[in-house]
Design a protein around this motif. Sequence first.
Motif, PDB file in Angstrom:
ATOM      1  N   ASP A  29       0.819  -1.222   0.000  1.00  0.00           N
ATOM      2  CA  ASP A  29       0.000   0.000   0.000  1.00  0.00           C
ATOM      3  C   ASP A  29       0.852   1.272   0.000  1.00  0.00           C
ATOM      4  O   ASP A  29       0.763   2.099   0.897  1.00  0.00           O
ATOM      5  CB  ASP A  29      -0.952  -0.013   1.198  1.00  0.00           C
ATOM      6  N   ILE A  30       1.650   1.437  -1.047  1.00  0.00           N
ATOM      7  CA  ILE A  30       2.461   2.644  -1.208  1.00  0.00           C
ATOM      8  C   ILE A  30       1.678   3.653  -2.048  1.00  0.00           C
ATOM      9  O   ILE A  30       1.174   3.327  -3.121  1.00  0.00           O
ATOM     10  CB  ILE A  30       3.803   2.315  -1.900  1.00  0.00           C
ATOM     11  N   TRP A  31       1.596   4.880  -1.562  1.00  0.00           N
ATOM     12  CA  TRP A  31       0.836   5.925  -2.245  1.00  0.00           C
ATOM     13  C   TRP A  31       1.726   6.935  -2.953  1.00  0.00           C
ATOM     14  O   TRP A  31       1.283   7.655  -3.841  1.00  0.00           O
ATOM     15  CB  TRP A  31      -0.063   6.659  -1.250  1.00  0.00           C
ATOM     16  N   GLU A  32       2.964   7.064  -2.520  1.00  0.00           N
ATOM     17  CA  GLU A  32       3.889   8.021  -3.117  1.00  0.00           C
ATOM     18  C   GLU A  32       5.304   7.480  -2.973  1.00  0.00           C
ATOM     19  O   GLU A  32       5.533   6.450  -2.338  1.00  0.00           O
ATOM     20  CB  GLU A  32       3.770   9.380  -2.430  1.00  0.00           C
ATOM     21  N   LYS A  33       6.260   8.186  -3.558  1.00  0.00           N
ATOM     22  CA  LYS A  33       7.637   7.707  -3.535  1.00  0.00           C
ATOM     23  C   LYS A  33       8.137   7.573  -2.103  1.00  0.00           C
ATOM     24  O   LYS A  33       7.974   8.455  -1.275  1.00  0.00           O
ATOM     25  CB  LYS A  33       8.543   8.663  -4.307  1.00  0.00           C
ATOM     26  N   LEU A  34       8.752   6.438  -1.824  1.00  0.00           N
ATOM     27  CA  LEU A  34       9.338   6.182  -0.520  1.00  0.00           C
ATOM     28  C   LEU A  34      10.848   6.093  -0.686  1.00  0.00           C
ATOM     29  O   LEU A  34      11.350   5.264  -1.459  1.00  0.00           O
ATOM     30  CB  LEU A  34       8.794   4.865   0.063  1.00  0.00           C
ATOM     31  N   ALA A  35      11.573   6.959   0.021  1.00  0.00           N
ATOM     32  CA  ALA A  35      13.040   6.967  -0.053  1.00  0.00           C
ATOM     33  C   ALA A  35      13.572   5.765   0.721  1.00  0.00           C
ATOM     34  O   ALA A  35      13.667   5.789   1.944  1.00  0.00           O
ATOM     35  CB  ALA A  35      13.593   8.268   0.505  1.00  0.00           C
ATOM     36  N   LEU A  36      13.923   4.713   0.000  1.00  0.00           N
ATOM     37  CA  LEU A  36      14.319   3.461   0.641  1.00  0.00           C
ATOM     38  C   LEU A  36      15.559   3.630   1.508  1.00  0.00           C
ATOM     39  O   LEU A  36      15.674   3.023   2.573  1.00  0.00           O
ATOM     40  CB  LEU A  36      14.550   2.386  -0.426  1.00  0.00           C
ATOM     41  N   TYR A  37      16.506   4.446   1.064  1.00  0.00           N
ATOM     42  CA  TYR A  37      17.742   4.604   1.826  1.00  0.00           C
ATOM     43  C   TYR A  37      17.476   5.263   3.174  1.00  0.00           C
ATOM     44  O   TYR A  37      18.191   5.014   4.158  1.00  0.00           O
ATOM     45  CB  TYR A  37      18.765   5.411   1.029  1.00  0.00           C
ATOM     46  N   GLU A  38      16.429   6.114   3.254  1.00  0.00           N
ATOM     47  CA  GLU A  38      16.088   6.736   4.535  1.00  0.00           C
ATOM     48  C   GLU A  38      15.494   5.721   5.505  1.00  0.00           C
ATOM     49  O   GLU A  38      15.635   5.845   6.719  1.00  0.00           O
ATOM     50  CB  GLU A  38      15.118   7.894   4.323  1.00  0.00           C
ATOM     51  N   VAL A  39      14.808   4.739   4.959  1.00  0.00           N
ATOM     52  CA  VAL A  39      14.252   3.684   5.806  1.00  0.00           C
ATOM     53  C   VAL A  39      15.360   2.751   6.290  1.00  0.00           C
ATOM     54  O   VAL A  39      15.336   2.265   7.424  1.00  0.00           O
ATOM     55  CB  VAL A  39      13.181   2.875   5.035  1.00  0.00           C
ATOM     56  N   GLY A  40      16.350   2.523   5.445  1.00  0.00           N
ATOM     57  CA  GLY A  40      17.419   1.583   5.754  1.00  0.00           C
ATOM     58  C   GLY A  40      17.411   0.389   4.830  1.00  0.00           C
ATOM     59  O   GLY A  40      18.002  -0.652   5.126  1.00  0.00           O
ATOM     60  N   ILE A  41      16.706   0.547   3.685  1.00  0.00           N
ATOM     61  CA  ILE A  41      16.583  -0.542   2.718  1.00  0.00           C
ATOM     62  C   ILE A  41      17.560  -0.289   1.574  1.00  0.00           C
ATOM     63  O   ILE A  41      17.444   0.691   0.848  1.00  0.00           O
ATOM     64  CB  ILE A  41      15.153  -0.620   2.154  1.00  0.00           C
ATOM     65  N   ALA A  42      18.547  -1.149   1.438  1.00  0.00           N
ATOM     66  CA  ALA A  42      19.496  -1.076   0.321  1.00  0.00           C
ATOM     67  C   ALA A  42      19.634  -2.480  -0.238  1.00  0.00           C
ATOM     68  O   ALA A  42      19.907  -3.420   0.497  1.00  0.00           O
ATOM     69  CB  ALA A  42      20.851  -0.550   0.789  1.00  0.00           C
ATOM     70  N   PHE A  43      19.428  -2.632  -1.518  1.00  0.00           N
ATOM     71  CA  PHE A  43      19.383  -3.979  -2.085  1.00  0.00           C
ATOM     72  C   PHE A  43      20.155  -4.108  -3.386  1.00  0.00           C
ATOM     73  O   PHE A  43      20.231  -5.179  -3.960  1.00  0.00           O
ATOM     74  CB  PHE A  43      17.940  -4.398  -2.334  1.00  0.00           C
ATOM     75  N   GLY A  44      20.747  -3.024  -3.872  1.00  0.00           N
ATOM     76  CA  GLY A  44      21.366  -3.037  -5.192  1.00  0.00           C
ATOM     77  C   GLY A  44      22.462  -4.055  -5.368  1.00  0.00           C
ATOM     78  O   GLY A  44      22.430  -4.892  -6.265  1.00  0.00           O
ATOM     79  N   ASN A  45      23.487  -4.030  -4.509  1.00  0.00           N
ATOM     80  CA  ASN A  45      24.633  -4.915  -4.676  1.00  0.00           C
ATOM     81  C   ASN A  45      24.816  -5.864  -3.496  1.00  0.00           C
ATOM     82  O   ASN A  45      25.886  -6.431  -3.305  1.00  0.00           O
ATOM     83  CB  ASN A  45      25.916  -4.074  -4.848  1.00  0.00           C
ATOM     84  N   ASP A  46      23.796  -6.004  -2.686  1.00  0.00           N
ATOM     85  CA  ASP A  46      23.924  -6.868  -1.509  1.00  0.00           C
ATOM     86  C   ASP A  46      24.114  -8.324  -1.932  1.00  0.00           C
ATOM     87  O   ASP A  46      23.365  -8.851  -2.762  1.00  0.00           O
ATOM     88  CB  ASP A  46      22.674  -6.770  -0.621  1.00  0.00           C
ATOM     89  N   LYS A  47      25.095  -8.969  -1.348  1.00  0.00           N
ATOM     90  CA  LYS A  47      25.350 -10.362  -1.689  1.00  0.00           C
ATOM     91  C   LYS A  47      24.232 -11.282  -1.204  1.00  0.00           C
ATOM     92  O   LYS A  47      24.089 -12.404  -1.679  1.00  0.00           O
ATOM     93  CB  LYS A  47      26.674 -10.814  -1.098  1.00  0.00           C
ATOM     94  N   ASN A  48      23.442 -10.800  -0.231  1.00  0.00           N
ATOM     95  CA  ASN A  48      22.348 -11.621   0.275  1.00  0.00           C
ATOM     96  C   ASN A  48      21.142 -11.639  -0.661  1.00  0.00           C
ATOM     97  O   ASN A  48      20.214 -12.392  -0.469  1.00  0.00           O
ATOM     98  CB  ASN A  48      21.889 -11.109   1.639  1.00  0.00           C
TER      99      ASN A  48
END
Length: 449
Positions: free
Chosen positions: A169-188
């Motif tokens: 239920d996202i209504w507008e852009k959510l800055a993932l880095y501000e939340v603590g979500i980083a997934f680009g190059n994560d080995k996991n």
Amino acid sequence: MCSSKLFLNLVSRIQLSKKANTLAETAVAEIQQANTFQKVSYSVPPQSAAIDMIRGGYMIFQSRIFTFNRIMEALRNPDGKMIGVYGMGGVGKTMLAKEVARQSVEDEKLFKKVVMVTVSQTPDLQKIQKAIAGQLGLKFDDSEEDKYVRAKGLHQGLGEEKMLLVLDDIWEKLALYEVGIAFGNDKNDCRIFLTSRSQDVVCNDMDADINFSVKELPLDEAKALFDKIVGVQSTKSPDIQALVIEIVKECVGLPIAITTVASALKKKAYPIWSNALQELRRSAPTNIKGMYKNVYSSIKLTYDFLESNEAKSLLLLFCLFPENMETDIEGSLGYAMGLESFQSITSLEKARNRVFALVDNLKASSLLLNVDCRDKVRMQDVIRDVVVFIGSEEHHMYNLRNVDELEDNKKRKSATAISLLSVKHDSHPLPERLECPQLVFFLMINQFS
């Protein structure tokens, strides 16, 4: 005498036979090593059984199997880091997300863990961070009030194992880095699955790698769902059978609308069904974003069918709390008592019993949702939007999003209840005095993130 042509054919056949035996032995060995096959997709059920197949509490519709299988295929492909689905409110996106999460972990073992959080129309960064942390088993100290400190802790937690993060239920852009979500190059290989009512939010604001549209149900599946809920006994009358298709059409293929109307009409007499169709066709206008006008009337119909004013009052009280909030039933008891919502109640114990009985009634009417804790309830966002509209139009109960809206003199003087849902530390200060002669309830929510 044997011809050379026949001799060559025999040699070729012997060679092919040996090759086939070798391949067969290899295949048997691989099957034994794998032990069992994993489920890779849902098969298409027969047309008449489109909603009779239920896995993990999820009702499978034939029209959505292709989309579901494509979503699962995208999750198997490591290239798609963020996958999104979009569709109007009440179309079933959240249920789809839950089934995707379940199958990804339980059936296919694509991820070790799933974390699912609701973002909602007015994102609360601190609430989102704490919800993710709670599911990861992390705890923030009282001193960790800075959002960037919390974000750092979440980033480390999300990097510990392969997981699927569902942002619902996202209504507008959510800055993932501000939340603590980083997934680009994560080995996991942390992956994100998000849902929204808006295609622009999914495709543009969040820039999902792959996106899918969730459409309304076709008429045959909508009717099958309706019939499944009302039951055979409710539609025995030929007169009622003639109304079924017209009523289902007015629900515009939304499972939430179909469910609410069917629940309201179950075991009701013909005059109720006939009146229901008239009410659905009236289509009262609303300002609900992203909804067909008919959805409002379908949900309001269920509200109007509530047998007691006490149940209506309790539902109106619940809608004054923030969107997607799990409301504590015991806590709401004090508010209800203060508002004198109950008739002929002389003790706290009797009032408590009445509240839980009314909550059960509202759940049975599909106006409230069950949550994991039996002492809490939640209202589906589309239903809440409609109930908020009813409260403002019929009872002068106002949900205000910021302090500025208190400047509306007309609302202040007529308001019987005010819920100020978003008071932030950097917003305008509250006025020193409010002239609200009719006000009997005032709720204020503070946000400090």
